[in-house]
Motif scaffolding. Structure first.
Motif, PDB file in Angstrom:
ATOM      1  N   PHE A  31       4.016   1.145  -3.273  1.00 40.62           N
ATOM      2  CA  PHE A  31       4.945   0.556  -2.022  1.00 40.62           C
ATOM      3  C   PHE A  31       6.507   1.054  -2.528  1.00 40.62           C
ATOM      4  CE2 PHE A  31       1.221  -1.980  -0.801  1.00 40.62           C
ATOM      5  CZ  PHE A  31       1.262  -1.768   0.713  1.00 40.62           C
ATOM      6  N   THR A  32       6.866   1.142  -3.564  1.00 43.91           N
ATOM      7  CA  THR A  32       8.113   1.722  -3.910  1.00 43.91           C
ATOM      8  C   THR A  32       8.134   3.472  -3.324  1.00 43.91           C
ATOM      9  OG1 THR A  32       8.093   0.496  -6.214  1.00 43.91           O
ATOM     10  CG2 THR A  32       9.498   2.417  -5.894  1.00 43.91           C
ATOM     11  N   VAL A  33       7.198   4.044  -3.617  1.00 47.19           N
ATOM     12  CA  VAL A  33       7.215   5.477  -3.110  1.00 47.19           C
ATOM     13  C   VAL A  33       7.427   5.443  -1.587  1.00 47.19           C
ATOM     14  CG1 VAL A  33       6.133   7.393  -2.881  1.00 47.19           C
ATOM     15  CG2 VAL A  33       5.977   6.417  -5.141  1.00 47.19           C
ATOM     16  N   ALA A  34       6.575   4.435  -0.962  1.00 49.00           N
ATOM     17  CA  ALA A  34       6.496   4.320   0.476  1.00 49.00           C
ATOM     18  C   ALA A  34       7.725   3.806   1.268  1.00 49.00           C
ATOM     19  CB  ALA A  34       5.259   3.378   0.858  1.00 49.00           C
ATOM     20  N   ALA A  35       8.634   3.067   0.215  1.00 45.95           N
ATOM     21  CA  ALA A  35       9.845   2.258   0.442  1.00 45.95           C
ATOM     22  C   ALA A  35       9.789   1.161   1.443  1.00 45.95           C
ATOM     23  CB  ALA A  35      10.808   3.201   1.163  1.00 45.95           C
ATOM     24  N   GLY A  39       5.626  -4.986   0.203  1.00 48.29           N
ATOM     25  CA  GLY A  39       4.425  -4.622  -0.527  1.00 48.29           C
ATOM     26  C   GLY A  39       4.773  -4.470  -1.966  1.00 48.29           C
ATOM     27  N   PHE A  40       6.066  -3.814  -2.405  1.00 48.33           N
ATOM     28  CA  PHE A  40       6.434  -4.013  -3.786  1.00 48.33           C
ATOM     29  C   PHE A  40       6.303  -5.386  -4.516  1.00 48.33           C
ATOM     30  CE2 PHE A  40      10.283  -4.697  -6.650  1.00 48.33           C
ATOM     31  CZ  PHE A  40       9.629  -3.903  -7.657  1.00 48.33           C
ATOM     32  N   TRP A  41       7.003  -6.153  -3.901  1.00 46.71           N
ATOM     33  CA  TRP A  41       7.194  -7.665  -4.088  1.00 46.71           C
ATOM     34  C   TRP A  41       5.661  -8.064  -4.305  1.00 46.71           C
ATOM     35  CZ3 TRP A  41      10.748  -9.131  -7.206  1.00 46.71           C
ATOM     36  CH2 TRP A  41      12.084  -8.149  -6.695  1.00 46.71           C
ATOM     37  N   ALA A  42       4.656  -7.902  -3.330  1.00 51.57           N
ATOM     38  CA  ALA A  42       3.273  -8.422  -3.349  1.00 51.57           C
ATOM     39  C   ALA A  42       2.679  -7.943  -4.951  1.00 51.57           C
ATOM     40  CB  ALA A  42       2.635  -7.937  -2.074  1.00 51.57           C
TER      41      ALA A  42
END
Length: 73
Positions: A31-35, A39-42
């Motif tokens: 999710f970092t790559v997908a910005a 999702g990152f926090w999840a």
């Protein structure tokens, strides 16, 4: 042969906790790559959940038990 007093975390609790945390890191990375911040926090929540699951399983007796230290060691 000397007694092996260290199991280096080879317990069900350790393996389960680390596996869950690893999945959380992978989710966060994707999710970092997908910005996508949600999702990152999840994924980070899953990482913390891995630690909690490991501690609960250790409390249930599925982890390593702390050894008492001998004098002089």
């Amino acid at each position: 042969m000397a007694e092996n007093s260290h199991n280096h975390g080879h317990t069900l609790a350790a393996w389960t906790g680390v596996t869950i945390a690893f999945i959380g890191f992978c989710v966060s990375a994707v999710f970092t790559v997908a910005a996508k911040p949600v999702g990152f926090w999840a994924g980070l929540v899953v990482v913390v959940l891995g630690g909690v699951v490991g501690m609960v399983m250790r409390g249930m007796g599925l982890g390593a038990t702390p050894k008492t230290q001998k004098a002089g060691h």
